[in-house]
Design a protein around this motif. Structure first.
Motif, PDB file in Angstrom:
ATOM      1  N   ASP A 228       1.567   1.925  50.893  1.00 48.30           N
ATOM      2  CA  ASP A 228       1.590   0.459  50.973  1.00 48.30           C
ATOM      3  C   ASP A 228       0.275  -0.082  51.536  1.00 48.30           C
ATOM      4  O   ASP A 228       0.263  -0.988  52.371  1.00 48.30           O
ATOM      5  N   SER A 229      -0.826   0.488  51.046  1.00 46.51           N
ATOM      6  CA  SER A 229      -2.139   0.014  51.475  1.00 46.51           C
ATOM      7  C   SER A 229      -2.349  -1.421  51.007  1.00 46.51           C
ATOM      8  O   SER A 229      -2.227  -1.724  49.824  1.00 46.51           O
ATOM      9  N   ASP A 230      -2.662  -2.321  51.945  1.00 40.91           N
ATOM     10  CA  ASP A 230      -2.850  -3.726  51.597  1.00 40.91           C
ATOM     11  C   ASP A 230      -4.124  -3.952  50.793  1.00 40.91           C
ATOM     12  O   ASP A 230      -4.178  -4.837  49.935  1.00 40.91           O
ATOM     13  N   SER A 231      -5.164  -3.200  51.113  1.00 37.06           N
ATOM     14  CA  SER A 231      -6.417  -3.306  50.373  1.00 37.06           C
ATOM     15  C   SER A 231      -6.876  -1.909  49.987  1.00 37.06           C
ATOM     16  O   SER A 231      -6.761  -0.965  50.778  1.00 37.06           O
ATOM     17  N   ILE A 232      -7.391  -1.807  48.771  1.00 36.62           N
ATOM     18  CA  ILE A 232      -7.723  -0.506  48.194  1.00 36.62           C
ATOM     19  C   ILE A 232      -9.181  -0.520  47.735  1.00 36.62           C
ATOM     20  O   ILE A 232      -9.493  -1.055  46.665  1.00 36.62           O
ATOM     21  N   PRO A 233     -10.085   0.026  48.546  1.00 34.01           N
ATOM     22  CA  PRO A 233     -11.470   0.146  48.090  1.00 34.01           C
ATOM     23  C   PRO A 233     -11.588   1.281  47.073  1.00 34.01           C
ATOM     24  O   PRO A 233     -11.130   2.395  47.322  1.00 34.01           O
ATOM     25  N   VAL A 234     -12.180   0.982  45.924  1.00 34.75           N
ATOM     26  CA  VAL A 234     -12.452   2.004  44.915  1.00 34.75           C
ATOM     27  C   VAL A 234     -13.954   2.271  44.935  1.00 34.75           C
ATOM     28  O   VAL A 234     -14.756   1.417  44.549  1.00 34.75           O
ATOM     29  N   ASN A 235     -14.317   3.449  45.435  1.00 30.68           N
ATOM     30  CA  ASN A 235     -15.711   3.873  45.490  1.00 30.68           C
ATOM     31  C   ASN A 235     -16.018   4.768  44.294  1.00 30.68           C
ATOM     32  O   ASN A 235     -15.156   5.519  43.818  1.00 30.68           O
ATOM     33  N   PHE A 236     -17.243   4.707  43.837  1.00 29.86           N
ATOM     34  CA  PHE A 236     -17.712   5.590  42.770  1.00 29.86           C
ATOM     35  C   PHE A 236     -18.793   6.487  43.362  1.00 29.86           C
ATOM     36  O   PHE A 236     -19.747   5.994  43.987  1.00 29.86           O
ATOM     37  N   LEU A 237     -18.610   7.788  43.209  1.00 32.43           N
ATOM     38  CA  LEU A 237     -19.472   8.755  43.883  1.00 32.43           C
ATOM     39  C   LEU A 237     -20.954   8.446  43.708  1.00 32.43           C
ATOM     40  O   LEU A 237     -21.447   8.304  42.582  1.00 32.43           O
ATOM     41  N   MET A 238     -21.643   8.367  44.828  1.00 31.38           N
ATOM     42  CA  MET A 238     -23.096   8.266  44.824  1.00 31.38           C
ATOM     43  C   MET A 238     -23.624   9.659  45.171  1.00 31.38           C
ATOM     44  O   MET A 238     -23.458  10.115  46.305  1.00 31.38           O
ATOM     45  N   PRO A 239     -24.216  10.368  44.221  1.00 32.41           N
ATOM     46  CA  PRO A 239     -24.588  11.772  44.443  1.00 32.41           C
ATOM     47  C   PRO A 239     -25.880  11.905  45.253  1.00 32.41           C
ATOM     48  O   PRO A 239     -26.953  12.166  44.718  1.00 32.41           O
ATOM     49  N   PHE A 240     -25.745  11.724  46.570  1.00 33.80           N
ATOM     50  CA  PHE A 240     -26.901  11.750  47.453  1.00 33.80           C
ATOM     51  C   PHE A 240     -27.613  13.099  47.388  1.00 33.80           C
ATOM     52  O   PHE A 240     -26.967  14.159  47.411  1.00 33.80           O
ATOM     53  N   ASP A 241     -28.940  13.063  47.322  1.00 30.71           N
ATOM     54  CA  ASP A 241     -29.710  14.291  47.481  1.00 30.71           C
ATOM     55  C   ASP A 241     -29.397  14.895  48.845  1.00 30.71           C
ATOM     56  O   ASP A 241     -29.240  14.172  49.838  1.00 30.71           O
ATOM     57  N   GLY A 242     -29.306  16.226  48.891  1.00 28.60           N
ATOM     58  CA  GLY A 242     -29.034  16.885  50.165  1.00 28.60           C
ATOM     59  C   GLY A 242     -27.575  17.060  50.474  1.00 28.60           C
ATOM     60  O   GLY A 242     -27.208  17.500  51.569  1.00 28.60           O
ATOM     61  N   THR A 243     -26.694  16.721  49.502  1.00 28.49           N
ATOM     62  CA  THR A 243     -25.251  16.948  49.655  1.00 28.49           C
ATOM     63  C   THR A 243     -24.784  17.864  48.525  1.00 28.49           C
ATOM     64  O   THR A 243     -25.457  17.988  47.497  1.00 28.49           O
ATOM     65  N   PRO A 244     -23.616  18.510  48.673  1.00 26.12           N
ATOM     66  CA  PRO A 244     -23.122  19.386  47.609  1.00 26.12           C
ATOM     67  C   PRO A 244     -22.896  18.691  46.271  1.00 26.12           C
ATOM     68  O   PRO A 244     -22.848  19.349  45.228  1.00 26.12           O
ATOM     69  N   TYR A 245     -22.749  17.369  46.278  1.00 24.01           N
ATOM     70  CA  TYR A 245     -22.517  16.636  45.039  1.00 24.01           C
ATOM     71  C   TYR A 245     -23.789  15.992  44.488  1.00 24.01           C
ATOM     72  O   TYR A 245     -23.716  15.090  43.644  1.00 24.01           O
ATOM     73  N   GLU A 246     -24.959  16.463  44.924  1.00 27.12           N
ATOM     74  CA  GLU A 246     -26.201  15.762  44.591  1.00 27.12           C
ATOM     75  C   GLU A 246     -26.481  15.690  43.089  1.00 27.12           C
ATOM     76  O   GLU A 246     -27.186  14.783  42.642  1.00 27.12           O
ATOM     77  N   ASN A 247     -25.977  16.593  42.290  1.00 23.72           N
ATOM     78  CA  ASN A 247     -26.236  16.569  40.850  1.00 23.72           C
ATOM     79  C   ASN A 247     -24.974  16.280  40.040  1.00 23.72           C
ATOM     80  O   ASN A 247     -24.880  16.666  38.878  1.00 23.72           O
ATOM     81  N   THR A 248     -24.025  15.597  40.648  1.00 23.27           N
ATOM     82  CA  THR A 248     -22.749  15.318  39.997  1.00 23.27           C
ATOM     83  C   THR A 248     -22.762  13.920  39.379  1.00 23.27           C
ATOM     84  O   THR A 248     -22.815  12.925  40.088  1.00 23.27           O
ATOM     85  N   TRP A 249     -22.724  13.875  38.061  1.00 23.79           N
ATOM     86  CA  TRP A 249     -22.726  12.597  37.338  1.00 23.79           C
ATOM     87  C   TRP A 249     -21.594  12.628  36.308  1.00 23.79           C
ATOM     88  O   TRP A 249     -21.785  13.061  35.186  1.00 23.79           O
ATOM     89  N   GLU A 250     -20.413  12.180  36.692  1.00 20.24           N
ATOM     90  CA  GLU A 250     -19.241  12.240  35.818  1.00 20.24           C
ATOM     91  C   GLU A 250     -18.822  10.878  35.280  1.00 20.24           C
ATOM     92  O   GLU A 250     -17.941  10.812  34.424  1.00 20.24           O
ATOM     93  N   LEU A 251     -19.404   9.812  35.801  1.00 18.62           N
ATOM     94  CA  LEU A 251     -18.887   8.477  35.532  1.00 18.62           C
ATOM     95  C   LEU A 251     -19.771   7.698  34.565  1.00 18.62           C
ATOM     96  O   LEU A 251     -20.994   7.836  34.569  1.00 18.62           O
ATOM     97  N   THR A 252     -19.122   6.876  33.745  1.00 17.71           N
ATOM     98  CA  THR A 252     -19.813   5.908  32.897  1.00 17.71           C
ATOM     99  C   THR A 252     -19.297   4.520  33.274  1.00 17.71           C
ATOM    100  O   THR A 252     -18.234   4.389  33.890  1.00 17.71           O
ATOM    101  N   PRO A 253     -20.005   3.462  32.895  1.00 23.52           N
ATOM    102  CA  PRO A 253     -19.503   2.121  33.209  1.00 23.52           C
ATOM    103  C   PRO A 253     -18.099   1.870  32.663  1.00 23.52           C
ATOM    104  O   PRO A 253     -17.250   1.298  33.363  1.00 23.52           O
ATOM    105  N   GLN A 254     -17.830   2.315  31.431  1.00 22.86           N
ATOM    106  CA  GLN A 254     -16.498   2.085  30.871  1.00 22.86           C
ATOM    107  C   GLN A 254     -15.434   2.905  31.599  1.00 22.86           C
ATOM    108  O   GLN A 254     -14.309   2.429  31.803  1.00 22.86           O
ATOM    109  N   ARG A 255     -15.768   4.112  31.992  1.00 16.92           N
ATOM    110  CA  ARG A 255     -14.826   4.931  32.762  1.00 16.92           C
ATOM    111  C   ARG A 255     -14.472   4.224  34.086  1.00 16.92           C
ATOM    112  O   ARG A 255     -13.311   4.187  34.482  1.00 16.92           O
ATOM    113  N   CYS A 256     -15.460   3.645  34.724  1.00 21.35           N
ATOM    114  CA  CYS A 256     -15.206   2.930  35.980  1.00 21.35           C
ATOM    115  C   CYS A 256     -14.299   1.728  35.761  1.00 21.35           C
ATOM    116  O   CYS A 256     -13.403   1.456  36.580  1.00 21.35           O
TER     117      CYS A 256
END
Length: 353
Positions: A228-256
């Motif tokens: 029953d979350s009153d507000s739901i933030p939807v984040n889209f992964l930002m693949p920061f350099d220096g993190t394990p997800y740095e080269n992860t690009w799975e999203l397109t504008p339409q997918r979002c």
């Protein structure tokens, strides 16, 4: 026009919950169906929130220096992302930052700190800041995001004037251990429940693009509905350099767009916020996304720059929306024409008013 998604909107407007099957169908809509999906989801958005957009502003109270190993986070243990690292802001610094957001049109200030969770001394700092902000801006909503809470801490925040508490579940329970190992999914749910139990408005959302399946995205949204979350933030992964997800690009504008629409069908009457990564992933479709979501962050995020606040406000105006609580919104609610009043109020004014 594809009628299936409008039929789904009819059912949801009539009070029938969207099913897992419905949510998967939205996520798997074809490119040719995307505009129909947005139009159908937009009917739910307009019914509950009219043509308003809630504007939120982040104040990063403490940056970096975190012992948790969230693989997506630039502030996490082991991250080598080039970010600012600092301990707690002073009260006057937090107040100045909050005032800048409110001047830009924000009605909620989100006060965020890195770390596993606050100590009692940390809470002393935060409650002092909240008191200062509320003294100068009594109308503002304050949301705290301080990590995992211990018993009694949510009550202290509520007594200090905090209105809401953000703690994202981030992903489905079945995927959680793939993205972080220093705390559990149950730890996160426990903190949301502590906030709810203390009378704080629960704010909890997710990050899309973490290698999850369609089924896991739906699992996460159904879990947020159950919380029953009153507000739901939807984040889209930002693949920061220096993190394990740095080269992860799975999203397109339409997918979002489809992810946001799925969230609207599952949680039709909840504040749906386009959060981190919207500029990077939605790009030129940000305006279209506002026809599904009804809330955004203004300006910058925790460790990354957003687009200019002026551009955000222009985006809202250009798509036919008004900022919640603005003079334009107040004028709509006071207008003698009931149709115009309804435009700014969603379903809160009867059709025959």
């Amino acid at each position: 026009m594809t009628t299936a998604f409008h039929d789904l909107a009819d059912r949801v407007l009539a009070g029938e919950p969207a099913t897992e099957h419905d949510a998967l169908a939205v996520l798997r809509a074809t490119d040719e169906e995307v505009l129909d999906v947005v139009a159908a989801a937009g009917r739910l958005r307009r019914a509950h929130f009219g043509n308003t957009v809630k504007v939120n502003y982040l104040v990063n109270l403490k940056s970096g220096l975190c012992p948790e190993n969230c693989n997506y986070c630039s502030q996490a243990l082991g991250s080598t992302a080039p970010i600012l690292k600092y301990s707690w802001l002073k009260t006057d610094e937090a107040l100045a930052q909050a005032a800048a957001g409110l001047k830009g049109g924000a009605s909620r200030v989100c006060m965020v700190s890195s770390g596993r969770g606050p100590s009692d001394r940390d809470l002393d700092k935060v409650t002092e800041m909240v008191g200062a902000i509320k003294a100068e801006h009594p109308q503002v909503e304050v949301c705290a995001c301080l990590g995992l809470l211990k018993d009694g801490q949510a009550e202290r925040l509520r007594e200090a004037g905090v209105d809401a508490y953000n703690h994202n579940i981030n992903t489905a329970e079945s995927h959680h251990d793939q993205i972080v190992q220093t705390h559990t999914y149950a730890d996160r749910v426990d903190t949301v429940e502590k906030a709810k139990g203390a009378g704080l408005s629960p704010c909890s959302g997710l990050i899309a693009g973490l290698g999850e399946t369609d089924e896991q995205l739906v699992e996460a949204l159904l879990a947020l509905k159950a919380l029953d979350s009153d507000s739901i933030p939807v984040n889209f992964l930002m693949p920061f350099d220096g993190t394990p997800y740095e080269n992860t690009w799975e999203l397109t504008p339409q997918r979002c767009l489809l992810i946001l629409a799925m969230a609207r069908f599952v949680c039709p009457d909840k504040e749906l916020r386009i959060a981190g990564g919207r500029e990077m992933h939605l790009r030129s479709l940000q305006g279209l996304a506002l026809h599904v979501a009804n809330s955004i962050f203004l300006g910058d995020y925790l460790t990354s720059e957003g687009q200019a606040a002026e551009a955000d406000l222009e985006l809202i105006r250009d798509n036919g929306f008004v900022v919640l609580g603005s003079e334009e919104h107040a004028a709509q609610l006071a207008h003698p024409d009931p149709a115009i009043r309804r435009r700014g109020a969603g379903t809160s004014i009867p059709a025959n008013a």
